[in-house]
Design a protein around this motif. Structure first.
Motif, short mmCIF file in Angstrom:
data_model
loop_
_atom_site.label_atom_id
_atom_site.label_comp_id
_atom_site.label_asym_id
_atom_site.label_seq_id
_atom_site.Cartn_x
_atom_site.Cartn_y
_atom_site.Cartn_z
N PHE A 1 -3.12 41.31 23.04
CA PHE A 1 -3.07 41.58 24.48
C PHE A 1 -1.86 42.43 24.87
O PHE A 1 -1.60 42.61 26.06
CB PHE A 1 -3.05 40.27 25.27
CG PHE A 1 -4.20 39.37 24.96
CD1 PHE A 1 -5.50 39.78 25.20
CD2 PHE A 1 -4.00 38.12 24.40
CE1 PHE A 1 -6.58 38.96 24.90
CE2 PHE A 1 -5.06 37.29 24.11
CZ PHE A 1 -6.36 37.72 24.35
N GLU B 1 -2.35 45.27 27.49
CA GLU B 1 -2.64 44.76 28.83
C GLU B 1 -1.40 44.12 29.45
O GLU B 1 -1.12 44.32 30.63
CB GLU B 1 -3.80 43.77 28.80
CG GLU B 1 -4.24 43.36 30.18
CD GLU B 1 -5.57 42.63 30.18
OE1 GLU B 1 -6.02 42.31 31.29
OE2 GLU B 1 -6.14 42.38 29.12
N PHE B 2 -0.66 43.37 28.66
CA PHE B 2 0.56 42.75 29.16
C PHE B 2 1.57 43.82 29.58
O PHE B 2 2.21 43.72 30.61
CB PHE B 2 1.17 41.83 28.10
CG PHE B 2 0.52 40.48 27.99
CD1 PHE B 2 -0.81 40.28 28.29
CD2 PHE B 2 1.25 39.40 27.55
CE1 PHE B 2 -1.41 39.04 28.17
CE2 PHE B 2 0.67 38.14 27.43
CZ PHE B 2 -0.67 37.96 27.74
N THR C 1 0.49 45.56 32.82
CA THR C 1 0.71 44.68 33.96
C THR C 1 2.20 44.57 34.27
O THR C 1 2.60 44.59 35.44
CB THR C 1 0.10 43.29 33.69
OG1 THR C 1 -1.31 43.46 33.52
CG2 THR C 1 0.37 42.33 34.83
N VAL D 1 4.60 39.75 33.83
CA VAL D 1 3.29 39.28 33.36
C VAL D 1 3.16 37.85 33.87
O VAL D 1 4.05 37.02 33.65
CB VAL D 1 3.21 39.31 31.82
CG1 VAL D 1 1.89 38.71 31.33
CG2 VAL D 1 3.38 40.73 31.30
N SER E 1 0.59 32.37 33.63
CA SER E 1 -0.71 31.81 33.25
C SER E 1 -1.36 32.61 32.13
O SER E 1 -2.11 32.05 31.32
CB SER E 1 -1.65 31.76 34.46
OG SER E 1 -1.89 33.06 34.97
N TRP E 2 -1.08 33.89 32.05
CA TRP E 2 -1.66 34.71 30.99
C TRP E 2 -1.20 34.24 29.62
O TRP E 2 -1.97 34.25 28.67
CB TRP E 2 -1.30 36.17 31.18
CG TRP E 2 -1.99 36.84 32.32
CD1 TRP E 2 -2.58 36.24 33.41
CD2 TRP E 2 -2.17 38.22 32.49
NE1 TRP E 2 -3.09 37.19 34.24
CE2 TRP E 2 -2.85 38.41 33.70
CE3 TRP E 2 -1.79 39.32 31.75
CZ2 TRP E 2 -3.19 39.67 34.18
CZ3 TRP E 2 -2.12 40.58 32.22
CH2 TRP E 2 -2.82 40.74 33.42
N TYR E 3 0.07 33.87 29.51
CA TYR E 3 0.60 33.41 28.24
C TYR E 3 -0.09 32.12 27.79
O TYR E 3 -0.31 31.89 26.60
CB TYR E 3 2.11 33.20 28.31
CG TYR E 3 2.87 34.49 28.50
CD1 TYR E 3 3.02 35.40 27.46
CD2 TYR E 3 3.44 34.80 29.73
CE1 TYR E 3 3.72 36.58 27.64
CE2 TYR E 3 4.14 35.98 29.92
CZ TYR E 3 4.27 36.87 28.86
OH TYR E 3 4.95 38.04 29.04
N ALA F 1 -3.81 32.90 26.88
CA ALA F 1 -3.91 33.62 25.61
C ALA F 1 -4.06 32.67 24.43
O ALA F 1 -4.40 33.11 23.33
CB ALA F 1 -2.69 34.52 25.42
N PHE G 1 -9.29 33.99 27.93
CA PHE G 1 -8.43 34.97 28.60
C PHE G 1 -9.22 36.23 28.93
O PHE G 1 -9.20 36.71 30.06
CB PHE G 1 -7.22 35.31 27.72
CG PHE G 1 -6.35 36.37 28.33
CD1 PHE G 1 -5.44 36.05 29.32
CD2 PHE G 1 -6.45 37.69 27.92
CE1 PHE G 1 -4.64 37.03 29.90
CE2 PHE G 1 -5.66 38.66 28.48
CZ PHE G 1 -4.74 38.34 29.48
N ARG H 1 -10.19 37.61 32.68
CA ARG H 1 -9.71 38.94 33.10
C ARG H 1 -10.90 39.80 33.52
O ARG H 1 -10.82 40.52 34.52
CB ARG H 1 -8.93 39.61 31.97
CG ARG H 1 -7.64 38.93 31.60
CD ARG H 1 -6.64 38.85 32.73
NE ARG H 1 -6.38 40.13 33.30
CZ ARG H 1 -6.17 40.36 34.60
NH1 ARG H 1 -6.16 39.38 35.45
NH2 ARG H 1 -5.96 41.57 35.05
#
Length: 107
Positions: free
Chosen positions: A15, A18-19, A22, A29, A32-34, A37, A43, A47
């Motif tokens: 990712f 994308e990270f 962003t 970033v 919540s994404w971490y 993932a 994820f 997205r």
């Protein structure tokens, strides 16, 4: 304190682009994404759903989409989502803070 720890660094590599994109556009970033993932399929699916609902062209203007998301997040009691949606409304969609505060008075 997070209840679920973020994904280990080796799971974040897929990712990275994308990270990075962003982080450049938002300055960070979302945490919540971490965590998301940890489950790459989840994820990616979330997205894609978010991009389809909030990003794709449609009949509802983007600023209104984020204002609705702000009200829904607040009503659901999710302070994390409320904070991110408020930021999106004001900073990314250029809606005034007065309008943001007045959303709950709308009828």
């Amino acid at each position: 304190m997070a209840r679920i720890s973020p994904a280990p660094a080796d799971r974040l590599a897929e990712f990275a682009q994308e990270f990075e994109r962003t982080a450049k556009s938002r300055g960070y970033v979302p945490n919540s994404w971490y965590t998301l993932a940890r489950k790459p399929r989840v994820f990616r699916a979330l997205r894609e759903l978010r991009d389809a609902v909030m990003g794709d062209p449609g009949e509802v203007p983007p600023a209104l989409r984020f204002m609705v998301a702000e009200v829904v997040s607040n009503a659901a009691g999710c302070r994390y989502c409320t904070a991110h949606n408020a930021e999106s409304v004001v900073e990314r969609r250029r809606v005034s803070e007065d309008t943001l505060r007045a959303l709950w008075q709308f009828q």
